[in-house]
Design an enzyme around this catalytic site. Sequence first.
Site, PDB file in Angstrom:
ATOM      1  N   GLN A  89     -16.320   1.145   5.115  1.00 40.98           N
ATOM      2  CA  GLN A  89     -15.592   1.160   6.385  1.00 40.98           C
ATOM      3  C   GLN A  89     -16.240   2.090   7.406  1.00 40.98           C
ATOM      4  OE1 GLN A  89     -14.076   1.753   3.286  1.00 40.98           O
ATOM      5  NE2 GLN A  89     -11.905   1.207   3.389  1.00 40.98           N
ATOM      6  N   ASP A 138      -3.961   9.677   5.761  1.00 40.90           N
ATOM      7  CA  ASP A 138      -3.000   8.613   5.491  1.00 40.90           C
ATOM      8  C   ASP A 138      -1.598   9.178   5.333  1.00 40.90           C
ATOM      9  OD1 ASP A 138      -4.276   5.736   4.859  1.00 40.90           O
ATOM     10  OD2 ASP A 138      -5.726   7.315   4.455  1.00 40.90           O
ATOM     11  N   ASN A 151      -5.940  11.334   2.060  1.00 43.38           N
ATOM     12  CA  ASN A 151      -6.771  10.420   2.850  1.00 43.38           C
ATOM     13  C   ASN A 151      -7.728   9.685   1.913  1.00 43.38           C
ATOM     14  OD1 ASN A 151      -7.530   9.410   5.501  1.00 43.38           O
ATOM     15  ND2 ASN A 151      -9.458  10.510   5.245  1.00 43.38           N
ATOM     16  N   LYS A 152      -8.515   8.809   2.482  1.00 43.12           N
ATOM     17  CA  LYS A 152      -9.486   8.026   1.720  1.00 43.12           C
ATOM     18  C   LYS A 152     -10.233   8.906   0.724  1.00 43.12           C
ATOM     19  CE  LYS A 152     -12.497   4.790   0.663  1.00 43.12           C
ATOM     20  NZ  LYS A 152     -12.168   3.500   0.030  1.00 43.12           N
ATOM     21  N   ARG A 175       0.866  -1.178   0.000  1.00 46.40           N
ATOM     22  CA  ARG A 175       0.000   0.000   0.000  1.00 46.40           C
ATOM     23  C   ARG A 175       0.906   1.232   0.000  1.00 46.40           C
ATOM     24  NH1 ARG A 175      -5.168  -0.565   1.831  1.00 46.40           N
ATOM     25  NH2 ARG A 175      -5.517   1.198   0.428  1.00 46.40           N
TER      26      ARG A 175
END
Length: 346
Positions: free
Chosen positions: A198, A239, A249-250, A96
Site C-alpha cells: 500500500q 487505526d 496501526n498497520k 475488520r
Amino acid sequence: MSTRTRRPALADSVRLSGGGVEILDRRVYPFERRWVHCATSEDVAVAIEQMVTQSSGPLFATTAGMTLAAREARNEPPGRAAERLRASGRRLVATRPTNNHIRDAVQAILAATVDGPLPEASGDELVEAVTAAGAEHDAAYWARSAALGRHAAALLDDGAKVLTHCWADAYLIATVEAAQEAGKRLEFVCTETRPYLQGARLTAATLVEMGYRPTVITDGMVAAAMADGLADVALTAADRVTMDGHVVNKVGTLGVALAARAFDLPFYALVQAPDPLAPVIGDVVIEHRDGDEVLHVLGTRSAAEGTTGYYPAFDATPPGLVTRIVTERGAFRPEHVSQHFVEESS
C-alpha cells in the site's frame, strides 16, 4: 511542490448510485483503475474483507453499504426493517475488527435512524434517512480529517523529510494539503508496506498526484534510511488509539517507532480521536489474516512451497515510543491523549 487543489483519485474511491456501490479496487491501483460493483450490503462486506478497500475506504464503503441495506429492507414492516438494518450493520462491523471506523459509522447511522428518532421507519422514509445519515457521517469525517491535518502540518518544519508507513488516506491527504497551504516544502520516504504494498502503490501514487517525488523503501530499510539521513520525522496513521496512548496501526509501525527512538527522531501518529471504548490495549482486537497472504506479492507467490506465513495485520506501539498523537483537537502526548475529550466538552 504543487499548488493544485483537486483532491487525488483515492479521495473519491467509493461511489453510491441507484444500482449499487462502486468501489475502486485498491489491490490493483494505480496500475489499473478497476471498480468493483457491489449490488448488496453483503457484497460490500465481502469487498471490505477481501481488501478491495483499506484505511479510510471501509468507512465510506460502510455508509454506502448501509444505504443498500435500507434499500433491501424497503418492503419490510417497520420492526423487521429496523432489525435487517441492524443485522447488516453487525455484518459490516465484523469485517475488520481492529479499526473502529466501521463500528462508529454503523452506530452513527443507527442512532440517527432506527435507534433514534425513526424507530418505526420503513420503505422510502428509511432509505432517505439512512442515505442522509451516511452522507452526513462522510462529510463530518472529511471535516475532522482536515482539522487533524492542520494540527499535523503545524508539527512539520519547512523542508522536513517525512517517513510514512502504509497508507494514511484522508489523514495524509489533509496533512499535505495543510502543509501546502502554509507554504511548507516537504519530502517523503514511503515504506512499500508488505504484503499489499500500500505504501508503494497508494501512498506514493497519491503523493505523486499531489506534486511530490517520494522515495520508496522496503519495510526492512527504515533504520538504514534514518541512519543515512533520509528522514527527519516518522508520520503514520493509527487505526485505533487507546485511551492510555497505545497506537494500533498497520503491522510494521512498531518497528518504525523503535527505529525513530534509536535515531532520536519524533514519531507522530494521526487519529481523529482515541477510542473511548478501548481504555487499554487489551480492549483492542488485533486482526490476524490468512498467513498465505504474506507468501504472495500482487498475486504472485514469493515464498517457497512448503513454507507457512504469519500475518498479524496490525501491531501496537506503546506510549513510550510515541512523541505525539495528533487528533482533530490538537497534538497530545500519548499519556494525555484522553484530554482530547476534555477539550471537546469544554
